[in-house]
Design an enzyme around this catalytic site. Structure first.
Site, mmCIF file in Angstrom:
data_model
loop_
_atom_site.group_PDB
_atom_site.id
_atom_site.type_symbol
_atom_site.label_atom_id
_atom_site.label_comp_id
_atom_site.label_asym_id
_atom_site.label_seq_id
_atom_site.Cartn_x
_atom_site.Cartn_y
_atom_site.Cartn_z
ATOM 1 N N GLU A 1 0.832 -1.202 0.000
ATOM 2 C CA GLU A 1 0.000 0.000 0.000
ATOM 3 C C GLU A 1 0.868 1.254 0.000
ATOM 4 O O GLU A 1 0.476 2.288 -0.546
ATOM 5 C CB GLU A 1 -0.951 0.002 1.202
ATOM 6 C CG GLU A 1 -2.078 1.016 1.076
ATOM 7 C CD GLU A 1 -3.144 0.856 2.137
ATOM 8 O OE1 GLU A 1 -4.270 0.438 1.787
ATOM 9 O OE2 GLU A 1 -2.864 1.141 3.324
ATOM 10 N N HIS B 1 6.873 -26.929 3.389
ATOM 11 C CA HIS B 1 6.075 -28.038 2.851
ATOM 12 C C HIS B 1 4.974 -27.530 1.925
ATOM 13 O O HIS B 1 4.011 -28.253 1.658
ATOM 14 C CB HIS B 1 5.489 -28.852 4.009
ATOM 15 C CG HIS B 1 6.540 -29.522 4.833
ATOM 16 N ND1 HIS B 1 7.045 -30.769 4.544
ATOM 17 C CD2 HIS B 1 7.228 -29.088 5.926
ATOM 18 C CE1 HIS B 1 7.975 -31.088 5.425
ATOM 19 N NE2 HIS B 1 8.110 -30.082 6.274
ATOM 20 N N LYS C 1 -14.070 1.871 -4.150
ATOM 21 C CA LYS C 1 -15.072 2.302 -3.166
ATOM 22 C C LYS C 1 -16.112 3.218 -3.804
ATOM 23 O O LYS C 1 -17.305 3.128 -3.500
ATOM 24 C CB LYS C 1 -14.391 3.008 -1.990
ATOM 25 C CG LYS C 1 -13.549 2.081 -1.129
ATOM 26 C CD LYS C 1 -13.240 2.666 0.235
ATOM 27 C CE LYS C 1 -12.379 3.880 0.187
ATOM 28 N NZ LYS C 1 -11.943 4.333 1.524
#
Length: 548
Positions: free
Chosen positions: A353, A384, A512
């Site tokens: 960000e 793993h 937004k």
């Protein structure tokens, strides 16, 4: 302003890259017995071993030259002196003031901000003491047992990460819960575990208008009132971290339980502020102050130490080397401690960000790579899962291996196995395994020559894979403060060199804005709006599905 491509050291580094890119760390270690000692730093309780990187003395000298030409020391000074280096929002950037334990004045717009910082910190301490001591009682005169933090982004990731990392230091009576997702299931799951009589909600929103946070907060308030039945009871079970006193009061929260912070504190840099209230509630004031002390220690190292011995600067420059010269598009954070499993996501927001930007401070296209993709998992689990790609894949992916020297549990043998894996992975990434070593190993197992030659390419490791080994002497509030401040400053230095603003985040706004329009269509409050055909089809699919 200075553009990276115009700096002499930028071109010198390209020439050096062409000359050095075929060097292998295995040979560099064999030829230089002092390599580990030279590329080794200690600051407080942190140790950095950066010897297992594709660097030599010339590399580092040119990178330090690049940092100076890009104005890193001056930009550092400007930040610590409260100058408005967040130019797109015309704001100072002063998370360092929040942990300024010397209380030396830091002035913004002619005002020393330290009295405000200390006043809020004192109020947080008083509030935390009441809750932790049991003197703060709910509407049925019961002590608080559960704290639910409702926030998003920096109001969630930092407190969640730190409370998880320092769980052994937490209050045994308090259970911490964090809600950020507006999907409803996360909040529902938390509410199913807590009781209204003993739960304290913290609503963390600077403006107290953030859609996701307010939606969750209002739902939590409704749930609470369905049980309590009395709106006056809200004041005993809700606190706010905000600057919008009017909205907080209208919600029903006593403004005496509102804790403020300032526009010079960015969300992803805010865990040191009132946003850290959940941390203080859980760990206590003394441990919270220790966290600030650790961060302040790193701040002082950062601003006062020459670049050549400066831990955040060195990490930043090595990152630049891989991102901009080797084309390394991602960076792995691999903590070898289960309580640090939230750290990769926190660093992901901090870095991506801050530095996920495409234009320079003067609005020009950057013309080079900026933030890498940050990802990771606890180291043992990663071994793993995705370490296969790191060892034998085609990408150059630097890795931060993070571990504690001191045991965190009394279970015999566990920590030694853990650290053996940390050190072994760092060595394996560096050394690799040559075809001749593979042949010798398989021959010793009695395998025939034909089968050996079939397997050699598959079992060969090229090595020369870069790692930084970051060791804490122990995982405690002070060292966690230093660790996070180190990553903050690393991010800042890289932003300076790239010529970008690391402290705005305009990229979160467009989605937004569009969501507000689409929400009206989904709820039926507005008619169809003009979109592309794909978006229109998706909206119609939702409407058709929910008419059934």
């Amino acid at each position: 302003m200075k553009h990276l491509h115009d700096l002499p050291a930028w071109s010198k580094l390209w020439n050096h890259f062409d000359d050095s890119k075929t060097l292998h760390m295995r040979e560099m270690f064999e030829q230089d017995p002092q390599r580990a000692e030279r590329y080794w730093l200690q600051v407080g309780g942190l140790t950095l071993d950066y010897s297992k990187n594709r660097i030599n003395d010339e590399t580092m000298s040119l990178l330090f030259e690049l940092a100076r030409e890009a104005g890193v020391p001056e930009r550092m000074r400007q930040m610590f002196h409260g100058e408005k280096i967040n130019t797109t929002e015309n704001r100072a950037v002063l998370h360092v003031a929040l942990r300024n334990r010397t209380n030396s004045p830091i002035v913004v717009d002619g005002e020393d901000v330290m009295p405000k910082v200390n006043r809020v910190l004192q109020r947080m301490g008083e509030f935390a003491h009441e809750v932790r001591s049991g003197s703060w009682l709910g509407y049925t005169n019961q002590v608080i047992t559960d704290v639910v933090n409702i926030g998003i982004g920096g109001s969630d990731l930092g407190p969640l990460m730190m409370c998880t990392a320092l769980k052994p230091f937490g209050h045994p009576r308090l259970n911490m819960h964090f809600v950020s997702n507006v999907d409803g299931s996360q909040l529902r799951d938390v509410l199913s575990k807590v009781h209204p009589e003993t739960t304290l909600f913290i609503i963390a929103s600077k403006t107290f208008t953030t859609q996701e946070t307010l939606t969750n907060a209002l739902t939590a308030r409704e749930w609470f009132l369905n049980h309590a039945g009395d709106e006056e009871a809200v004041a005993k079970h809700f606190a706010a971290v905000s600057t919008n006193q009017k909205a907080v009061a209208e919600f029903g929260i006593d403004t005496a339980n509102m804790f403020e912070f300032w526009d010079w504190v960015g969300g992803r840099y805010s865990l040191w502020s009132a946003i850290g209230l959940p941390i203080m509630l859980y760990l206590g004031e003394e441990n919270f102050i220790e966290m600030l002390n650790g961060a302040h220690l790193m701040d002082q190292h950062f601003i006062n130490t020459p670049l050549e011995r400066n831990l955040p600067v060195i990490l930043a420059l090595i990152g630049i080397w891989y991102i901009n010269y080797y084309g390394g598009g991602s960076h792995v954070i691999a903590p070898y401690d289960q309580h640090l499993h939230r750290l990769p996501k926190f660093i992901q927001q901090l870095d991506m960000e801050s530095n996920g930007k495409q234009v320079t401070l003067d609005g020009k296209a950057v013309g080079h790579e900026t933030s890498p993709i940050i990802w990771g998992e606890t180291g043992i689990n990663g071994q793993h899962a995705f370490f296969q790609l790191l060892h034998q894949g085609t990408h150059i992916t630097p890795i931060d291996l993070i571990a504690s020297l001191e045991k965190r549990s009394n279970l015999p043998g566990h920590h030694e196995i853990l650290l053996a894996n940390v050190f072994a992975q760092a060595e394996a990434f560096m050394r690799g395994k040559t075809p001749d070593e593979v042949r010798a190993e398989l021959k010793a197992q009695g395998m025939d020559e034909v089968r050996i030659e079939e397997l050699v390419p598959h079992k060969t490791f090229s090595g020369n894979r870069p790692t930084n080994l970051i060791l804490m002497d122990k995982v405690n509030p002070r060292n966690m403060g230093s660790l996070i401040a180190m990553y903050e400053h690393k991010t800042f230095v890289q932003g300076i060199i790239w010529g970008i603003n690391s402290f705005d985040q305009w990229g979160v706004e467009l989605g937004k804005q569009l969501a507000k329009t689409i929400l009206g269509e989904l709820t039926g409050e507005t008619g169809p709006q003009k979109h592309d055909s794909s978006t229109e089809r998706l909206i119609n699919l939702y409407l058709q599905t929910n008419r059934k």
